[in-house]
Design an enzyme around this catalytic site. Structure first.
Site, PDB file in Angstrom:
ATOM      1  N   ASP A 262       0.808  -1.210   0.000  1.00 37.23           N
ATOM      2  CA  ASP A 262       0.000   0.000   0.000  1.00 37.23           C
ATOM      3  C   ASP A 262       0.848   1.270   0.000  1.00 37.23           C
ATOM      4  OD1 ASP A 262      -2.598   1.471   0.476  1.00 37.23           O
ATOM      5  OD2 ASP A 262      -1.526   2.021   2.306  1.00 37.23           O
ATOM      6  N   GLU A 299       1.618  -0.182  -4.889  1.00 36.10           N
ATOM      7  CA  GLU A 299       0.689   0.907  -5.187  1.00 36.10           C
ATOM      8  C   GLU A 299       1.424   2.197  -4.863  1.00 36.10           C
ATOM      9  OE1 GLU A 299      -2.998   3.559  -3.789  1.00 36.10           O
ATOM     10  OE2 GLU A 299      -1.730   2.446  -2.412  1.00 36.10           O
TER      11      GLU A 299
END
Length: 613
Positions: A262, A299
Site C-alpha cells: 500500500d 501501489e
C-alpha cells in the site's frame, strides 16, 4: 540466540513457546501470562536490544502481555492473534495447518485476473469462511486471483483495514489466522491465487504501541495518516527486520501468492539500499527457497518506473504496480469529472499513451500537483501494470462512496469493462463491479476514542473539499455506512445486472481463449486515437491470432474510417448488440478489408474483431 528466532511468540510444540521482542531502550521486559494460568517470566536482553526466552509449559492458546520496565503492559507488537481486539492480550497460536496445495503449480503473473474483496462487506457474515462459499462463482466467471484488503488487526469490527496496528495478527472478527488459512487453502484447491494487501507505510492510531517498544517511527518524515516508519535512520535495521519478517510470515505460514504494498509513495527512505529493495530481495529469495511464484505488487502515486524495473537495471525489483493514470484517464472520459486530481485528465491522447506506455505523466507538468510528475515507463513490460475501472480507493474516497454504476450509463459500464479486460495489462475488478452492484462503498471505522473519532470525521471533510463534493458526508464512525456497503450478490441474477455479469464473463473468456488477447505485450500492439471523433482503435497480434478493438467514447453514434490489415475479419463481440442490452449492432458479422475500412458504432460502445486468415 535471539537474532535467529522469529519475532513474536513462536509455538514450538509440546507446550513450549519461544518469545522474542525488540525493545532496545528498555531495561527489563517480562511476559505476563493471563490465561490459562497467571505467571510472569523475565526475558533475557542481548546486545541488539532483543529480549527473548523459551518458556516451558506454555501451550497454544495462552494469552499474555509484555510488561516494560515493571510498569506498563502492552500486547505483543508481533502478536499472531488478538482475540479480544487491539487492547486485549495477545494469544500464542499454533500455526500448524493441514495444507492441501502442494501440487498446485501456482500462476504466472500474466495469467492473473484479480478480484478485489473487502472481507467485512463481501458477505453478510463478513468472514473468510463466508467468502469460500462464493469461490465457485468467481472461478466460473474466470477470475484467477482474489485480492484481500488488509486483514491485520484493527480497532473494533469495521474498518477498511488500513488502520491495522498489529501487522502479524489476523483480524479476529474476520475469523483469525485459522480462518484465513482455510480461505487460502480453498482458493488453491480451486486454482485461485491469493493476494494480500499489506501496509508498510504507517500504523493506525488506536492501539498503536510500537513506539513504546522502540524507535519504529521517525519525526524526519510525515505521512497523511500518521507517523512515518523509520526505515533509514538509527536502529532502522531492526525496524526493517520487523516488516520483512511480516512479509515472509504471510507467504510462508499462510501460503499467500502475492502481496499488494500500500501507498509506497508514503514510505520515505533516502538510504543507499532502500527498504523496498531489501524487501523485494528477501521475498524473492524466499520464493526460490519455497519453489513458488511469489509477487510483490506496489501501489504508488509517484509514477516511478524504478519501482518495477529489475534491480540489475537500477530498479527496486518489484513485480508489478497499480496504474492509477489508466483509471483516471478512463474515468474522466466516461464521467466528465474534472475536480481534484481528475483535472489532470480528459484527453483521448492520454488514454492512448496509457495503453502504449503505462504511465501518462512521465515527466510532464501536472496542473493538480503544480510540478512535473513521473518517469517514463516505455520500457516496462505490460504484465507489470495492474489496471482497473474501479477499486476500493476510487470508489470509497468519493464523498458518498458511490460506484461507477451510479454515475454512468449502462453502455459506459460495458465500455469500461472492455477497456480493462481486453487491455494488455493485468486487470482488476472491484467486488460487485461485474454485475453493477449499487451498494456504495463509503469509508467506515469503529474507533473507541472520542477525540480520534472527531479527527477522522474532520479529515474526511477536508479531503473531499479538494474535489468540490457537496452534500451530507456519511459519518464514518456510524455503523450505517458499513452496513450499506454489504453486497447484494442476488442482483447478478436480475435484469440489467445479469446482462452485465454475463458480459464480464464473456470478456474474460475471450481474453483467456484468444491468443492475441492472452499475450500481454505492448510490443505486439498498435494504438491509435482520434481526439476529435473520440474513437480509439487498438490492434493486438500474436502468433496464432490478430484482433482489433474499436471503441466509441461518444454519446452519439459515430461512423469512423480506420486502417485495418488486408483480409477478412469476423465480429467476436459488439457491446451494442441486443444480447447485451444495446440498441442493436450496426457492424456486420464479417468484414472484408483492403487496408482500410469504415464502421458505424453505437454511442459508448465497442466492437471486437478477429482476423480470419
Amino acid at each position: 540466540m535471539s537474532i535467529g528466532i522469529t519475532i513474536g511468540a513462536n509455538y514450538l510444540g509440546d507446550d513450549k513457546t519461544g518469545f522474542l521482542v525488540w525493545a532496545p531502550f528498555r531495561k527489563r521486559v517480562e511476559v505476563r501470562v493471563i490465561t490459562p494460568f497467571k505467571q510472569t517470566m523475565p526475558l533475557e536482553k542481548d546486545e541488539r536490544g532483543y529480549f527473548s526466552t523459551i518458556a516451558e509449559g506454555m501451550p497454544a492458546g495462552s494469552r499474555y502481555f509484555y510488561c516494560l520496565d515493571e510498569k506498563s503492559e502492552y500486547p505483543d507488537p508481533a502478536s499472531r492473534f488478538q482475540p479480544q481486539g487491539v487492547h486485549g492480550p495477545s494469544q500464542v497460536t499454533d500455526l500448524a495447518f493441514p495444507w492441501e496445495d502442494s501440487h498446485w503449480p501456482r500462476l504466472p503473473l500474466q495469467e492473473y485476473i484479480i478480484y478485489e474483496i473487502h472481507t467485512g462487506t463481501f458477505t453478510p457474515e463478513g468472514t473468510f469462511d463466508a467468502i469460500i462459499d462464493h469461490l465457485d462463482e468467481l472461478k466460473e466467471m474466470g477470475i484467477t486471483a482474489i485480492e484481500l484488503m488488509p486483514v491485520a488487526q484493527f480497532p473494533g469490527n469495521r474498518n477498511w483495514g488500513y488502520d491495522g496496528v498489529y501487522p502479524f495478527a489476523v483480524q479476529d472478527s474476520y475469523g483469525g489466522p485459522s480462518g484465513l488459512k482455510r480461505l487460502v487453502n480453498a482458493c488453491h484447491r480451486m486454482g485461485l491465487a491469493v493476494i494480500l494487501d499489506v501496509v508498510y507505510n504507517h500504523l493506525g492510531p488506536e492501539g498503536n504501541h510500537l513506539a513504546e517498544f522502540g524507535p519504529y517511527f521517525t519525526d524526519r518524515y510525515h505521512t497523511p495518516w500518521g507517523a512515518a516508519l523509520n526505515f533509514d535512520g538509527a536502529y532502522s535495521d531492526e525496524v526493517r527486520r520487523f516488516f520483512i519478517e511480516n512479509a515472509l510470515y504471510w507467504i510462508t505460514e499462510f501460503h499467500i501468492d502475492a502481496l499488494r504494498l500500500d501507498a509506497l509513495h508514503a514510505i520515505l527512505d533516502i538510504s543507499s539500499y532502500t527498504f523496498l529493495e531489501e524487501l523485494a530481495v528477501s521475498v524473492h529469495k524466499q520464493a526460490e527457497k519455497l519453489n513458488r511464484r511469489i509477487y510483490l505488487i506496489g501501489e504508488s502515486a509517484a509514477n516511478s518506473a524504478r519501482l518495477i524495473r529489475p534491480r540489475k537495471l537500477g530498479g527496486y525489483g518489484l513485480d508489478a504496480q497499480w496504474n492509477d493514470d489508466f483509471h483516471h484517464a478512463l474515468h474522466v472520459l466516461l464521467t466528465g469529472e474534472k475536480t481534484g486530481y481528475y483535472q489532470d485528465f480528459g484527453e483521448l491522447s492520454q488514454l492512448v499513451k496509457a495503453f502504449k506506455e503505462g504511465f501518462i505523466y512521465s515527466g510532464g507538468y501536472s496542473p493538480f500537483r503544480k510540478h512535473r510528475h513521473g518517469t517514463s515507463s516505455k520500457d516496462i513490460p505490460a504484465e507489470r501494470f495492474v489496471v482497473f475501472a474501479q477499486n476500493h480507493d476510487q470508489v470509497g474516497n468519493r464523498a458518498l462512496g458511490e460506484r461507477l454504476s451510479q454515475n454512468v450509463t449502462f453502455g459506459a459500464l460495458k465500455l469500461a469493462a472492455g477497456m480493462v479486460l481486453l487491455s494488455p495489462f493485468v486487470p482488476l475488478i472491484f467486488m460487485g463491479e461485474e454485475y453493477g452492484e449499487t451498494a456504495p462503498f463509503p469509508y467506515f471505522v469503529s474507533h473507541s476514542v472520542p477525540a480520534l473519532i472527531e479527527v477522522v470525521r474532520k479529515g474526511r471533510r477536508d479531503e473531499f473539499a479538494a474535489f468540490g463534493w457537496r452534500g451530507e458526508i456519511p459519518d464514518p464512525q456510524d455503523e450505517a455506512p458499513f452496513l450499506s456497503a454489504r453486497l447484494n450478490h442476488g442482483l447478478r441474477e436480475e435484469g440489467w445486472h445479469k446482462v452485465l455479469y454475463d458480459f464480464y464473463r464473456e470478456l474474460i473468456h475471450l481474453r483467456k481463449d484468444n491468443a492475441a488477447l492472452a499475450c500481454l505485450s505492448k510490443d505486439n500492439m498498435e494504438v491509435r486515437g482520434d481526439e476529435a471523433d473520440r474513437i480509439l482503435v487498438i490492434r493486438h497480434w500474436q502468433k496464432g491470432g490478430e484482433v482489433a478493438i474499436i471503441y466509441n467514447l461518444n454519446d452519439k453514434e459515430m461512423t469512423t474510417a480506420f486502417s485495418l490489415p488486408e483480409g477478412r475479419w469476423r465480429k467476436l463481440l459488439d457491446s451494442a448488440d441486443k444480447k447485451w442490452r444495446g440498441n442493436g449492432s450496426t457492424v456486420p458479422g464479417q468484414i472484408g478489408s483492403n487496408g482500410k475500412t469504415a464502421l458505424t458504432l453505437e454511442p459508448k460502445s465497442f466492437v471486437l474483431l478477429e482476423k480470419e486468415d
